[in-house]
Structures are given as C-alpha cells and as structure tokens.
Design a protein around this motif. Structure first.
Motif, PDB file in Angstrom:
ATOM      1  N   ALA A  51      49.394  39.630 -24.423  1.00 42.81           N
ATOM      2  CA  ALA A  51      48.508  38.791 -25.230  1.00 42.81           C
ATOM      3  C   ALA A  51      48.527  39.287 -26.656  1.00 42.81           C
ATOM      4  CB  ALA A  51      47.081  38.819 -24.690  1.00 42.81           C
ATOM      5  N   VAL A  52      48.377  38.370 -27.602  1.00 40.68           N
ATOM      6  CA  VAL A  52      48.187  38.728 -29.008  1.00 40.68           C
ATOM      7  C   VAL A  52      46.920  38.032 -29.470  1.00 40.68           C
ATOM      8  CG1 VAL A  52      50.609  39.140 -29.518  1.00 40.68           C
ATOM      9  CG2 VAL A  52      49.717  36.840 -29.742  1.00 40.68           C
ATOM     10  N   GLY A  53      46.035  38.788 -30.102  1.00 36.42           N
ATOM     11  CA  GLY A  53      44.777  38.201 -30.528  1.00 36.42           C
ATOM     12  C   GLY A  53      43.873  39.239 -31.153  1.00 36.42           C
ATOM     13  N   PRO A  54      42.627  38.863 -31.435  1.00 36.24           N
ATOM     14  CA  PRO A  54      41.659  39.837 -31.923  1.00 36.24           C
ATOM     15  C   PRO A  54      41.537  40.997 -30.937  1.00 36.24           C
ATOM     16  CG  PRO A  54      40.813  37.610 -32.179  1.00 36.24           C
ATOM     17  CD  PRO A  54      42.068  37.502 -31.370  1.00 36.24           C
ATOM     18  N   GLU A  55      41.392  42.194 -31.457  1.00 38.92           N
ATOM     19  CA  GLU A  55      41.338  43.379 -30.595  1.00 38.92           C
ATOM     20  C   GLU A  55      40.144  43.295 -29.635  1.00 38.92           C
ATOM     21  OE1 GLU A  55      40.669  48.199 -30.968  1.00 38.92           O
ATOM     22  OE2 GLU A  55      41.354  47.062 -32.717  1.00 38.92           O
ATOM     23  N   PRO A  56      40.376  43.420 -28.320  1.00 37.67           N
ATOM     24  CA  PRO A  56      39.270  43.357 -27.363  1.00 37.67           C
ATOM     25  C   PRO A  56      38.308  44.527 -27.561  1.00 37.67           C
ATOM     26  CG  PRO A  56      41.406  43.148 -26.258  1.00 37.67           C
ATOM     27  CD  PRO A  56      41.677  43.591 -27.668  1.00 37.67           C
ATOM     28  N   ALA A  57      37.043  44.272 -27.305  1.00 38.85           N
ATOM     29  CA  ALA A  57      36.053  45.343 -27.404  1.00 38.85           C
ATOM     30  C   ALA A  57      36.305  46.405 -26.341  1.00 38.85           C
ATOM     31  CB  ALA A  57      34.646  44.765 -27.260  1.00 38.85           C
ATOM     32  N   GLN A  58      36.733  45.969 -25.143  1.00 36.88           N
ATOM     33  CA  GLN A  58      37.037  46.886 -24.056  1.00 36.88           C
ATOM     34  C   GLN A  58      38.288  46.380 -23.341  1.00 36.88           C
ATOM     35  OE1 GLN A  58      33.438  46.859 -21.683  1.00 36.88           O
ATOM     36  NE2 GLN A  58      32.572  48.584 -22.806  1.00 36.88           N
ATOM     37  N   TRP A  59      39.315  47.198 -23.298  1.00 39.40           N
ATOM     38  CA  TRP A  59      40.538  46.823 -22.579  1.00 39.40           C
ATOM     39  C   TRP A  59      41.109  48.075 -21.939  1.00 39.40           C
ATOM     40  CZ3 TRP A  59      42.329  42.460 -20.881  1.00 39.40           C
ATOM     41  CH2 TRP A  59      43.630  42.396 -20.377  1.00 39.40           C
ATOM     42  N   LEU A  60      41.338  48.027 -20.641  1.00 41.08           N
ATOM     43  CA  LEU A  60      41.760  49.209 -19.908  1.00 41.08           C
ATOM     44  C   LEU A  60      43.277  49.397 -19.885  1.00 41.08           C
ATOM     45  CD1 LEU A  60      39.316  49.017 -16.852  1.00 41.08           C
ATOM     46  CD2 LEU A  60      39.060  50.287 -19.004  1.00 41.08           C
ATOM     47  N   GLY A  61      44.022  48.345 -20.216  1.00 46.49           N
ATOM     48  CA  GLY A  61      45.473  48.433 -20.193  1.00 46.49           C
ATOM     49  C   GLY A  61      46.049  48.860 -21.529  1.00 46.49           C
ATOM     50  N   PRO A  62      47.381  48.837 -21.661  1.00 46.18           N
ATOM     51  CA  PRO A  62      48.027  49.193 -22.922  1.00 46.18           C
ATOM     52  C   PRO A  62      47.589  48.273 -24.056  1.00 46.18           C
ATOM     53  CG  PRO A  62      49.619  49.117 -21.127  1.00 46.18           C
ATOM     54  CD  PRO A  62      48.348  48.551 -20.587  1.00 46.18           C
ATOM     55  N   LEU A  63      47.377  48.846 -25.239  1.00 44.11           N
ATOM     56  CA  LEU A  63      46.934  48.074 -26.397  1.00 44.11           C
ATOM     57  C   LEU A  63      47.557  48.680 -27.650  1.00 44.11           C
ATOM     58  CD1 LEU A  63      43.450  46.641 -27.185  1.00 44.11           C
ATOM     59  CD2 LEU A  63      44.575  48.102 -28.878  1.00 44.11           C
ATOM     60  N   LEU A  64      48.120  47.814 -28.492  1.00 41.01           N
ATOM     61  CA  LEU A  64      48.744  48.236 -29.744  1.00 41.01           C
ATOM     62  C   LEU A  64      48.079  47.508 -30.898  1.00 41.01           C
ATOM     63  CD1 LEU A  64      51.038  49.685 -31.318  1.00 41.01           C
ATOM     64  CD2 LEU A  64      52.442  47.630 -30.911  1.00 41.01           C
ATOM     65  N   ARG A  65      47.412  48.253 -31.779  1.00 42.25           N
ATOM     66  CA  ARG A  65      46.814  47.645 -32.970  1.00 42.25           C
ATOM     67  C   ARG A  65      47.915  47.308 -33.967  1.00 42.25           C
ATOM     68  NH1 ARG A  65      43.486  51.890 -31.443  1.00 42.25           N
ATOM     69  NH2 ARG A  65      41.394  51.250 -30.797  1.00 42.25           N
TER      70      ARG A  65
END
Length: 302
Positions: A145-159
């Motif tokens: 997914a690409v979008g506004p940064e989630p407040a809480q996300w348990l998986g991989p996330l790249l800012r």
C-alpha cells in the motif's frame, strides 16, 4: 479442504450459479459440484443453498466466505511474491492506495515504472479513506500500500516523504494573489468538504484545527472524492483543503493553491503485510525517489 475447492466455492458465490461458475472456470458442472460438495463435507455442513434459480449462502457459508476470500488472495499474493523474489520477469504487482495519491502522484510514477519494468503490469486498487486502505491491505487485497503513514502498523513500513495540504481557491478569489494564508482568515468562508478528509483520533483534522482557532467551517457542499471537491473549489463554490500534488493532477493550472501558515504536511509511506522483495521492493524504491521531499519544518495535521 484444498485451495482449489475454495476457489470453486468463491466462483459459485460470485456468479450465483453453478453453471455460470463452471463456464468461468472452464470446468464441467459435475466436476465443480463434486468439489464444492467435498468442501462442504470437509467443513461439516452445507455452505450453499441450491435453489431453482441460482444459489445463496447458508449461515455457515456466510461465516466461511471471508476466510475463504482471504486464503485465496493470500495464496495468490504468495505466488507473486515468490516469483518476484526469484527474479521472474513478468507478472503483476497489486498496489492499494487512496484516491488522492492515485490522481496526484501515481500517474507519473506508474509511467516511469512502465519504462523501467515493462514486463510487470500494475493493478491499482483505490480506497476512499486511510482506514479502508489499511483494512483491505490486512485482508490481502494487494502486495503493498502507498498512502498516509498509518498511526499503527505491525508490518514492514517505509517512510517516503510528505505531502503538503493546501487551500484551493479560484483565480478571481480575493486571496488569489497571496502565497499563504492563516487558517483563522478563512473563518467567514464557505467550505467544500470531502468524505476522504484525514482523521485524527476519530475527529476530522480540519474541524479540530478550525476549532482551535475559534471557528467551525461553514460547509456548503459535500463530495465523495477529493478531485471533485477541488474542481468545485476551482469553479468558485467554496474553498477546500487538499494535497497539493492531487490538485495539480485533478485540475492542472485552473486554480490557485495557498499554503497554510504555518504549513501543513502529512507523512507518506509504503507499507505491507510481509517484507518487500522483488517487484514490490523496486516499486517502493521508485516511489520514494519521486515522492515529495520531507520539508525542513511545518506542522503535521494530527
């Protein structure tokens, strides 16, 4: 219970008919019926009620349906991820996003992707809110997914940067000659509101910010899509808050963008249920390279 049996079951549900489902799957109807009955024996009861004109889900079938959908989607996503990690040329990359990014940033990024990776097609799934985006990604509808940064996300996330939120006015607006505007200066203006406005702790960011400077936005029009709201603002119906990149993608140069003083920015991210590899990793890197740069300062709308 097999994945094929679940695929057959889902086809019958989607088509509301064993005959149409068999045609769609290119199998005989007796073979399809046999597999669905075997699935029902496996789960211990009927999933479908056979009617004279089609089928419908039993209570057991309704309970089983979302889990079967998730299992089939996850299996397909696993296959795509394995092929991508193995360096297989070709296939599909499924991307989930919000409407504003689909209109604003993704067209240019998708065009660049096609030039760099012509063998990998993109499947884009758009959602009206960040909540819906995160929920659907959790259900496995996309590889990332690409979008506004989630407040809480348990998986991989790249800012990957930030998008600026701006005020949109027509060319003949009294504020059109300005580069920026303070929110309090818009207290007496008519507002266009969109169902896709960002939330913070369950409260619309705009309502909270306006309340903090002493007014409630006077809403004259509500829309479903941000692009529609921007076009309404360009026509002079009222002012609207929207991401700057989306405004340019929706109406080009047909309106004036005013930065807020102090400026508002929202962090963007690429996120997934599983580590990004292959095509998914390449897309995340491309998006990060072409996303708006993180500004030195400015307030966040949360």
């Amino acid at each position: 219970m097999s994945l094929r049996q679940m695929e057959y079951f889902l086809a019958v549900v989607e088509e509301s008919s064993f005959t149409r489902a068999a045609d769609a799957l290119h199998v005989t109807q007796p073979a399809l019926s046999h597999q669905v009955k075997a699935l029902e024996r496996s789960v211990g009861g009927p999933l479908l009620e056979r009617l004279s004109r089609g089928v419908r889900l039993t209570p057991m079938g309704r309970a089983f349906l979302p889990h079967a959908q998730l299992a089939v989607r996850s299996a397909r996503q696993a296959e795509r991820a394995a092929r991508a990690a193995a360096g297989v040329a070709g296939g599909e990359l499924h991307i989930a996003t919000v409407h504003a990014l689909a209109v604003g940033l993704l067209p240019g990024i998708a065009a660049r992707w096609r030039a760099l990776h012509p063998g990998v097609s993109l499947v884009l799934r758009e959602y009206g809110s960040t909540d819906a985006l995160e929920e659907q990604l959790e259900r496995g509808v996309a590889d990332l997914a690409v979008g506004p940064e989630p407040a809480q996300w348990l998986g991989p996330l790249l800012r990957i940067g930030r998008e600026e939120l701006v005020i949109v006015v027509p060319f003949d607006d009294p504020l059109a000659g300005r580069g920026a505007v303070r929110l309090a200066e818009l207290a007496d203006r008519d507002w266009i509101r969109c169902a896709m406005e960002p939330l913070s702790d369950g409260v619309l960011v705009l309502d909270r910010a306006c309340g903090a400077v002493g007014f409630t936005p006077r809403t004259v029009l509500r829309t479903e899509h941000t692009s529609t709201a921007v076009r309404m603002a360009a026509a002079g119906v009222g002012v609207v808050m929207a991401p700057a990149h989306m405004v340019r993608g929706a109406v080009g140069e047909d309106c004036v963008l005013l930065s807020l003083d102090p400026s508002w920015h929202r962090s963007l991210a690429v996120f997934s249920r599983v580590p990004l590899t292959g095509a998914a990793e390449a897309f995340a890197e491309l998006f990060g390279a072409r996303a708006p740069a993180v500004p030195a300062g400015g307030a966040r709308p949360d």
